[in-house]
Motif scaffolding. Structure first.
Motif, PDB file in Angstrom:
ATOM      1  N   ILE A 236       0.843  -1.232  -0.168  1.00  0.00           N
ATOM      2  CA  ILE A 236       0.096   0.024  -0.137  1.00  0.00           C
ATOM      3  C   ILE A 236       0.862   1.128   0.022  1.00  0.00           C
ATOM      4  CG2 ILE A 236      -1.813   1.293   1.445  1.00  0.00           C
ATOM      5  CD1 ILE A 236      -2.442  -1.634   0.174  1.00  0.00           C
ATOM      6  N   GLU A 237       1.080   1.897  -1.211  1.00  0.00           N
ATOM      7  CA  GLU A 237       2.026   2.894  -1.374  1.00  0.00           C
ATOM      8  C   GLU A 237       1.409   4.238  -1.851  1.00  0.00           C
ATOM      9  OE1 GLU A 237       4.872   1.288  -3.912  1.00  0.00           O
ATOM     10  OE2 GLU A 237       6.078   0.143  -2.411  1.00  0.00           O
ATOM     11  N   SER A 238       0.529   3.984  -2.567  1.00  0.00           N
ATOM     12  CA  SER A 238      -0.250   5.147  -3.265  1.00  0.00           C
ATOM     13  C   SER A 238      -1.540   5.813  -2.458  1.00  0.00           C
ATOM     14  CB  SER A 238      -0.474   4.971  -4.971  1.00  0.00           C
ATOM     15  OG  SER A 238      -1.836   3.989  -4.889  1.00  0.00           O
ATOM     16  N   GLU A 239      -1.784   6.782  -2.684  1.00  0.00           N
ATOM     17  CA  GLU A 239      -2.993   7.269  -1.854  1.00  0.00           C
ATOM     18  C   GLU A 239      -4.263   6.645  -2.505  1.00  0.00           C
ATOM     19  OE1 GLU A 239      -5.375  11.667  -1.416  1.00  0.00           O
ATOM     20  OE2 GLU A 239      -3.694  11.552  -2.476  1.00  0.00           O
ATOM     21  N   GLU A 240      -4.392   6.261  -3.708  1.00  0.00           N
ATOM     22  CA  GLU A 240      -5.326   5.448  -4.503  1.00  0.00           C
ATOM     23  C   GLU A 240      -5.587   4.043  -3.575  1.00  0.00           C
ATOM     24  OE1 GLU A 240      -6.908   3.585  -8.707  1.00  0.00           O
ATOM     25  OE2 GLU A 240      -5.325   4.873  -8.482  1.00  0.00           O
ATOM     26  N   ASP A 241      -4.365   3.395  -3.471  1.00  0.00           N
ATOM     27  CA  ASP A 241      -4.536   2.007  -2.758  1.00  0.00           C
ATOM     28  C   ASP A 241      -4.998   2.432  -1.033  1.00  0.00           C
ATOM     29  OD1 ASP A 241      -3.830   0.668  -5.072  1.00  0.00           O
ATOM     30  OD2 ASP A 241      -1.773   0.357  -4.430  1.00  0.00           O
ATOM     31  N   TYR A 242      -4.115   3.142  -0.622  1.00  0.00           N
ATOM     32  CA  TYR A 242      -4.706   3.528   0.726  1.00  0.00           C
ATOM     33  C   TYR A 242      -6.264   3.727   0.905  1.00  0.00           C
ATOM     34  CZ  TYR A 242      -4.844   5.523   5.439  1.00  0.00           C
ATOM     35  OH  TYR A 242      -4.970   5.890   6.990  1.00  0.00           O
ATOM     36  N   ILE A 243      -6.747   4.359  -0.075  1.00  0.00           N
ATOM     37  CA  ILE A 243      -8.233   4.829  -0.017  1.00  0.00           C
ATOM     38  C   ILE A 243      -9.053   3.469  -0.334  1.00  0.00           C
ATOM     39  CG2 ILE A 243     -10.130   5.919  -1.191  1.00  0.00           C
ATOM     40  CD1 ILE A 243      -8.106   8.389  -1.797  1.00  0.00           C
ATOM     41  N   LEU A 244      -8.644   2.570  -0.955  1.00  0.00           N
ATOM     42  CA  LEU A 244      -9.636   1.695  -1.501  1.00  0.00           C
ATOM     43  C   LEU A 244      -9.555   0.543  -0.249  1.00  0.00           C
ATOM     44  CD1 LEU A 244      -8.616   0.931  -5.353  1.00  0.00           C
ATOM     45  CD2 LEU A 244     -11.023   1.344  -4.245  1.00  0.00           C
ATOM     46  N   LEU A 245      -8.211   0.259   0.344  1.00  0.00           N
ATOM     47  CA  LEU A 245      -8.061  -0.485   1.565  1.00  0.00           C
ATOM     48  C   LEU A 245      -8.869   0.073   2.669  1.00  0.00           C
ATOM     49  CD1 LEU A 245      -6.854  -3.044   2.847  1.00  0.00           C
ATOM     50  CD2 LEU A 245      -4.803  -1.604   3.671  1.00  0.00           C
ATOM     51  N   ARG A 246      -8.847   1.321   2.622  1.00  0.00           N
ATOM     52  CA  ARG A 246      -9.590   1.843   4.038  1.00  0.00           C
ATOM     53  C   ARG A 246     -11.066   1.705   3.688  1.00  0.00           C
ATOM     54  NH1 ARG A 246     -13.029   5.721   4.644  1.00  0.00           N
ATOM     55  NH2 ARG A 246     -13.065   6.895   6.545  1.00  0.00           N
ATOM     56  N   LYS A 247     -11.487   1.848   2.380  1.00  0.00           N
ATOM     57  CA  LYS A 247     -12.792   1.318   1.955  1.00  0.00           C
ATOM     58  C   LYS A 247     -13.467  -0.071   2.326  1.00  0.00           C
ATOM     59  CE  LYS A 247     -15.959   0.929  -2.034  1.00  0.00           C
ATOM     60  NZ  LYS A 247     -16.045   0.962  -3.520  1.00  0.00           N
ATOM     61  N   HIS A 248     -12.635  -0.830   2.071  1.00  0.00           N
ATOM     62  CA  HIS A 248     -13.036  -2.441   2.346  1.00  0.00           C
ATOM     63  C   HIS A 248     -12.977  -2.488   3.839  1.00  0.00           C
ATOM     64  CE1 HIS A 248     -13.782  -3.383  -1.820  1.00  0.00           C
ATOM     65  NE2 HIS A 248     -12.653  -2.774  -2.130  1.00  0.00           N
ATOM     66  N   LEU A 249     -11.986  -2.109   4.548  1.00  0.00           N
ATOM     67  CA  LEU A 249     -11.742  -2.481   5.943  1.00  0.00           C
ATOM     68  C   LEU A 249     -13.079  -1.744   6.585  1.00  0.00           C
ATOM     69  CD1 LEU A 249     -10.408  -3.356   8.468  1.00  0.00           C
ATOM     70  CD2 LEU A 249      -9.203  -1.069   8.498  1.00  0.00           C
ATOM     71  N   LEU A 250     -13.563  -0.654   5.978  1.00  0.00           N
ATOM     72  CA  LEU A 250     -14.706  -0.026   6.713  1.00  0.00           C
ATOM     73  C   LEU A 250     -15.699  -0.853   6.586  1.00  0.00           C
ATOM     74  CD1 LEU A 250     -15.983   2.301   8.519  1.00  0.00           C
ATOM     75  CD2 LEU A 250     -16.242   3.758   6.123  1.00  0.00           C
ATOM     76  N   ASN A 251     -15.968  -1.396   5.153  1.00  0.00           N
ATOM     77  CA  ASN A 251     -17.016  -2.271   4.801  1.00  0.00           C
ATOM     78  C   ASN A 251     -17.375  -3.302   5.759  1.00  0.00           C
ATOM     79  OD1 ASN A 251     -17.837  -0.513   2.878  1.00  0.00           O
ATOM     80  ND2 ASN A 251     -16.986  -1.386   1.297  1.00  0.00           N
ATOM     81  N   VAL A 252     -15.916  -4.059   5.971  1.00  0.00           N
ATOM     82  CA  VAL A 252     -15.954  -5.306   6.914  1.00  0.00           C
ATOM     83  C   VAL A 252     -16.221  -4.967   8.065  1.00  0.00           C
ATOM     84  CG1 VAL A 252     -14.375  -6.928   7.773  1.00  0.00           C
ATOM     85  CG2 VAL A 252     -14.293  -6.394   5.262  1.00  0.00           C
ATOM     86  N   LEU A 253     -15.965  -3.738   8.853  1.00  0.00           N
ATOM     87  CA  LEU A 253     -16.297  -3.454  10.334  1.00  0.00           C
ATOM     88  C   LEU A 253     -17.704  -3.007  10.640  1.00  0.00           C
ATOM     89  CD1 LEU A 253     -13.164  -1.701  11.186  1.00  0.00           C
ATOM     90  CD2 LEU A 253     -13.790  -3.624  12.135  1.00  0.00           C
ATOM     91  N   GLU A 254     -18.356  -2.271   9.221  1.00  0.00           N
ATOM     92  CA  GLU A 254     -19.588  -2.176   9.400  1.00  0.00           C
ATOM     93  C   GLU A 254     -20.556  -3.154   9.295  1.00  0.00           C
ATOM     94  OE1 GLU A 254     -19.874   2.330   7.144  1.00  0.00           O
ATOM     95  OE2 GLU A 254     -19.962   0.585   5.995  1.00  0.00           O
ATOM     96  N   ASP A 255     -20.093  -4.322   8.557  1.00  0.00           N
ATOM     97  CA  ASP A 255     -20.894  -5.462   8.479  1.00  0.00           C
ATOM     98  C   ASP A 255     -20.854  -6.086   9.896  1.00  0.00           C
ATOM     99  OD1 ASP A 255     -21.989  -7.607   6.714  1.00  0.00           O
ATOM    100  OD2 ASP A 255     -20.462  -8.623   7.761  1.00  0.00           O
ATOM    101  N   LEU A 256     -19.550  -6.411  10.426  1.00  0.00           N
ATOM    102  CA  LEU A 256     -19.689  -6.924  11.829  1.00  0.00           C
ATOM    103  C   LEU A 256     -20.418  -6.037  12.720  1.00  0.00           C
ATOM    104  CD1 LEU A 256     -15.892  -7.852  11.895  1.00  0.00           C
ATOM    105  CD2 LEU A 256     -17.792  -9.125  11.527  1.00  0.00           C
TER     106      LEU A 256
END
Length: 393
Positions: A236-256
């Motif tokens: 995870i080096e680019s801002e775009e990758d960071y944003i996408l990883l954050r999006k999916h981490l948030l989705n997982v936590l919202e589901d839980l």
């Protein structure tokens, strides 16, 4: 299931609860991983919480989690801390992982000391089960009053390739967060810096798991911990990758987070309490929590009773700064209250079908400010009282 690369799971029955029931689990990374954690702010932090905070303070990498249910190891003093460390030593031998790279977590009854003989007896089976157990098995091992295990997984593409996230949690009662709630464990196979991973976890927890309430009680053992081992080879080096990883981490936590409220002890309803128009986000949160934690609102939800006056009342005593005449209340999209008076019409008839649904959206606007908040809240049922009256018996 999308299992992140490099992680294995274990679960066994150690008789911490009922004999034969899974109550001891582990998640192990094949290589030391970047670790992040968010913990309860309760003054009576359990021994494993204190141990994890101490271990994570220096930023070193970790190789896994050791989790038990049945005993919280909270309010157990120096003996509890010593027992916690000894369980890590025992598990280190069984799992072939350094003791100072295992993060412990416990859940169950407060006050009882560990039965260390049971821990010693269970360790060979835990070690033999590593890599045999599924994530579902480990998720089952951390349940207490939960009626279902709680898992969420996702796979997605970044510039460097495929990345996977898997999260599990337990929680059904004693749920009202302040920095975290219940027990939750996230594993990821991306390569990310420790600082970025910690910041991302805190941010996503505050937008998800920190926005649920079942009964207004915050546990002594609350924690959300996450590992990222880099085994996918994707950095995870680019801002775009960071944003996408954050999006999916948030989705997982919202589901839980949703699964916790949906499985609330005795629960039958999930209220999505949305507050807008506040002067600040803090004011919006005051309103949301006052409504979501109100026993009168929660019992009305249980009874499918469109008693909207209880919502107005809770907002009024929340401590938020707003003018009463500015408040607008909608339930399920139906305008109920504005300009200081109820909307004309038969609200019982209009709201009846909405109140009978499992998920109920309550929207409260308190002015023209930029502040907003959202909270998921369960109802309060007769079964909740029965479960907690009989919890130790």
């Amino acid at each position: 299931m999308n299992i992140p690369v490099g992680y294995t799971f274990a679960a066994t029955a150690a008789s911490f609860k009922k004999p034969g029931k899974l109550d001891l689990g582990a998640i192990v990374s094949s290589t030391p991983a970047v670790a992040a954690g968010v913990f309860t702010t309760n003054k009576f932090k359990a021994a494993p919480v204190l141990q994890c905070q101490e271990m994570l303070a220096d930023g070193r990498k970790m190789s896994g989690f050791l989790i038990n249910s049945g005993q919280a190891n909270a309010c157990t003093g120096d003996e509890g801390r010593a027992n916690c460390r000894e369980t890590l030593n025992l598990a280190a031998k069984a799992l072939n992982v350094p003791a100072d790279e295992l993060l412990p977590a416990s859940t169950g009854v407060i006050g009882a000391q560990f039965d260390m003989a049971k821990w010693e007896k269970a360790m060979p089976a835990l070690g033999e089960n590593l890599g045999v157990a599924t994530p579902e098995d480990t998720a089952h091992s951390i349940m207490t009053t939960d009626t279902v295990h709680k898992l969420c997984d996702v796979s997605f593409e970044l510039k460097g390739g495929e990345v996977r996230l898997l999260g599990m949690c337990k929680g059904a009662g004693m749920i009202s967060p302040n920095m975290a709630t219940m027990l939750s464990f996230i594993v990821c196979d991306a390569d990310i810096s420790a600082e970025a991973w910690q910041a991302m976890l805190v941010d996503c927890v505050n937008l998800s798991i920190n926005r649920v309430t079942v009964d207004g009680d915050m546990s002594t053992n609350d924690c959300v911990m996450a590992l990222a081992n880099g085994a996918s080879g994707v950095s995870i080096e680019s801002e775009e990758d960071y944003i996408l990883l954050r999006k999916h981490l948030l989705n997982v936590l919202e589901d839980l987070a949703y699964k916790i409220v949906m499985d609330a002890e005795g629960g039958t309803k999930v209220a999505f309490i949305q507050v807008s128009g506040a002067k600040t986000d803090e004011d919006a949160e005051l309103v949301a929590r006052a409504v979501g934690n109100s026993p009168l609102v929660k019992t009305a939800l249980f009874g499918s009773d469109p008693n909207w006056g209880r919502i107005i009342c809770a907002a009024g005593y929340s401590g938020a700064d707003f003018k009463a005449n500015n408040l607008v209340l909608k339930i399920g999209g139906i305008l109920v209250f504005h300009n200081g008076t109820p909307e004309p019409g038969d609200m019982d008839d209009l709201l009846g079908p909405i109140m009978s649904e499992r998920d109920i959206v309550i929207h409260i606007d308190i002015g023209g400010g930029p502040g907003s908040s959202m909270l998921l809240a369960s109802d309060l049922t007769k079964e909740y009282v029965s479960i907690n009256a009989d919890y130790r018996s």
